[in-house]
Design a protein around this motif. Sequence first.
Motif, short mmCIF file in Angstrom:
data_model
loop_
_atom_site.label_atom_id
_atom_site.label_comp_id
_atom_site.label_asym_id
_atom_site.label_seq_id
_atom_site.Cartn_x
_atom_site.Cartn_y
_atom_site.Cartn_z
N GLN A 330 0.82 -1.21 0.00
CA GLN A 330 0.00 0.00 0.00
C GLN A 330 0.85 1.26 0.00
OE1 GLN A 330 -2.76 -0.36 3.28
NE2 GLN A 330 -4.24 -1.44 2.01
N ASP A 331 1.80 1.35 0.94
CA ASP A 331 2.58 2.58 1.09
C ASP A 331 4.04 2.43 0.71
OD1 ASP A 331 0.35 3.99 2.18
OD2 ASP A 331 0.68 2.93 4.07
N SER A 332 4.64 1.29 1.09
CA SER A 332 6.06 1.10 0.81
C SER A 332 6.35 -0.37 0.56
CB SER A 332 6.90 1.57 2.02
OG SER A 332 8.24 1.14 1.90
N PRO A 333 7.22 -0.68 -0.41
CA PRO A 333 7.56 -2.08 -0.66
C PRO A 333 8.28 -2.73 0.51
CG PRO A 333 8.98 -0.63 -1.94
CD PRO A 333 7.91 0.23 -1.35
N GLN A 334 8.80 -1.92 1.43
CA GLN A 334 9.45 -2.49 2.62
C GLN A 334 8.46 -3.23 3.51
OE1 GLN A 334 11.42 1.54 3.37
NE2 GLN A 334 12.86 0.16 4.35
N GLU A 335 7.18 -2.99 3.30
CA GLU A 335 6.15 -3.66 4.09
C GLU A 335 6.17 -5.17 3.85
OE1 GLU A 335 2.49 -2.01 2.75
OE2 GLU A 335 2.97 0.02 3.38
N GLY A 336 6.58 -5.56 2.61
CA GLY A 336 6.46 -6.97 2.24
C GLY A 336 5.00 -7.33 2.04
N PRO A 337 4.66 -8.61 1.96
CA PRO A 337 5.55 -9.76 2.03
C PRO A 337 6.30 -9.97 0.71
CG PRO A 337 3.34 -10.50 1.59
CD PRO A 337 3.25 -9.01 1.73
N TYR A 338 7.35 -10.78 0.76
CA TYR A 338 8.15 -11.05 -0.42
C TYR A 338 8.06 -12.52 -0.82
CZ TYR A 338 10.20 -6.69 1.30
OH TYR A 338 10.39 -5.41 1.77
N ASN A 339 8.13 -12.75 -2.11
CA ASN A 339 8.26 -14.11 -2.64
C ASN A 339 9.71 -14.36 -3.03
OD1 ASN A 339 5.48 -14.65 -2.54
ND2 ASN A 339 5.13 -13.87 -4.60
N HIS A 340 10.10 -15.62 -3.01
CA HIS A 340 11.43 -15.99 -3.50
C HIS A 340 11.34 -17.38 -4.10
CE1 HIS A 340 15.79 -15.41 -3.74
NE2 HIS A 340 15.87 -16.72 -3.57
N SER A 341 12.21 -17.66 -5.06
CA SER A 341 12.21 -19.01 -5.62
C SER A 341 13.62 -19.50 -5.87
CB SER A 341 11.41 -19.06 -6.93
OG SER A 341 12.18 -18.58 -8.00
N TYR A 342 13.71 -20.81 -5.97
CA TYR A 342 14.94 -21.48 -6.39
C TYR A 342 14.67 -22.10 -7.76
CZ TYR A 342 16.25 -20.80 -1.57
OH TYR A 342 16.53 -20.22 -0.35
N LEU A 343 15.63 -21.95 -8.65
CA LEU A 343 15.53 -22.48 -9.99
C LEU A 343 16.59 -23.56 -10.13
CD1 LEU A 343 13.75 -21.69 -12.44
CD2 LEU A 343 15.62 -20.24 -13.23
N MET A 344 16.16 -24.79 -10.36
CA MET A 344 17.08 -25.93 -10.41
C MET A 344 17.36 -26.31 -11.86
SD MET A 344 16.85 -25.97 -7.16
CE MET A 344 15.77 -26.00 -5.73
N GLY A 345 18.58 -26.10 -12.31
CA GLY A 345 18.92 -26.49 -13.67
C GLY A 345 19.75 -25.43 -14.36
N SER A 346 20.42 -25.84 -15.42
CA SER A 346 21.33 -24.96 -16.15
C SER A 346 20.58 -23.98 -17.04
CB SER A 346 22.28 -25.80 -17.01
OG SER A 346 21.56 -26.36 -18.10
N ILE A 347 21.32 -22.99 -17.53
CA ILE A 347 20.79 -22.01 -18.47
C ILE A 347 20.29 -22.70 -19.74
CG2 ILE A 347 21.49 -20.14 -20.02
CD1 ILE A 347 21.04 -19.08 -17.27
#
Length: 373
Positions: A330-347
Amino acid sequence: MKTHKQLEQFASKPNSYNDRAGVNLKTYDTKNVSRLNTDNTLEASIYTSQMIWPATHDETRPGTVILFPNKSWSIGLASVNFIHHPNNGPVFHFDSEGVSEEVLNEIDRLQPKGNSEGIQIMVMGDITDHVNEQLASYKVKSLTAETAAQFAFKVDEEYARLTDEYPENILVVSSEDHAKLFSLVAGYWIAHMPEPILYVETNGVPLETIKALKKRKNPNIYIVGPEKIISKQVEEELSMYGSVTRIPGDNPVDVSIEFTMFKDQDSGFGWGIDKPGRGLSFISTSQPELAITTAPFSHLGKHCPLIWLDQGKLEDSVYHFLAKIKPTFQDSPQEGPYNHSYLMGSIETISYETQGIIDNKLEIVAESDGGHH
């Protein structure tokens, strides 16, 4: 609650691409995506071990290391149950020549503390005298069986012995090779929670699976996959031993999403992920065994479920799922929440372009068009 317009916007595909984006890269990580840049299951297991267990002091050392034969995905999948406490350890594979030097070096780095019974290494399947010699300085326990169903039964039995109880929630998957991608979806869950898998076939329930079910009183049985993988006939047979629920999906990608969103409020089973602030793991369907060796990402850290990428690419169903869990502020991205992912495998297996799209879809954005100033 996101509006229909927002969901459509968040699920939209890019209109244009920069074909220079992957040139001269110095890092394969992006702000919302950490990549294990390898297609080699052995390397992936070591990367996973070092990321999950820094082993710098007692609290970050594993208890028990799990070793499984690399020629058997069904044994590897059932073994993943032991990643959870009280073992709390990584999973590596060995082959006919023994345990590789890389794995032995990693075990030496980890200095496993041992589980509640002091077991430092659990070896799955038959082992040679050479493997016994390689592991001679550790306290080792082995588990063997003649079939996948028998092995899953023994894993269930051993885990119940270690924890003094048989879990009431059970995942049922197929041990047949054509079902591999559907079945492997369950691995990340059983590493996350102390709940086992048991094996069936498309049209049959092995005696060992029935025997395991009978050790419970009206358990909650969750079938992973559609009827073409585990038939209605098998579902009906399983219902004689407990309450049966199917996690459906026409293909492995859809099953992985359905499983990620599924939650049984009565039993507590399931990830139930339909809101932001989550961790995810992405693996290409072309590299299925990575789902076994990277399963500890669901056990510690961000406790990630597995999402398949069909041949390394994003399906429409994945776009729409990521739209549902897109974080807003709403006001600031510091509020979160945040997503994160792991990517398994080569380019080569999962392109940098695909990584960039995932990174963007996980990014927190302003709830209104006003944005952040």
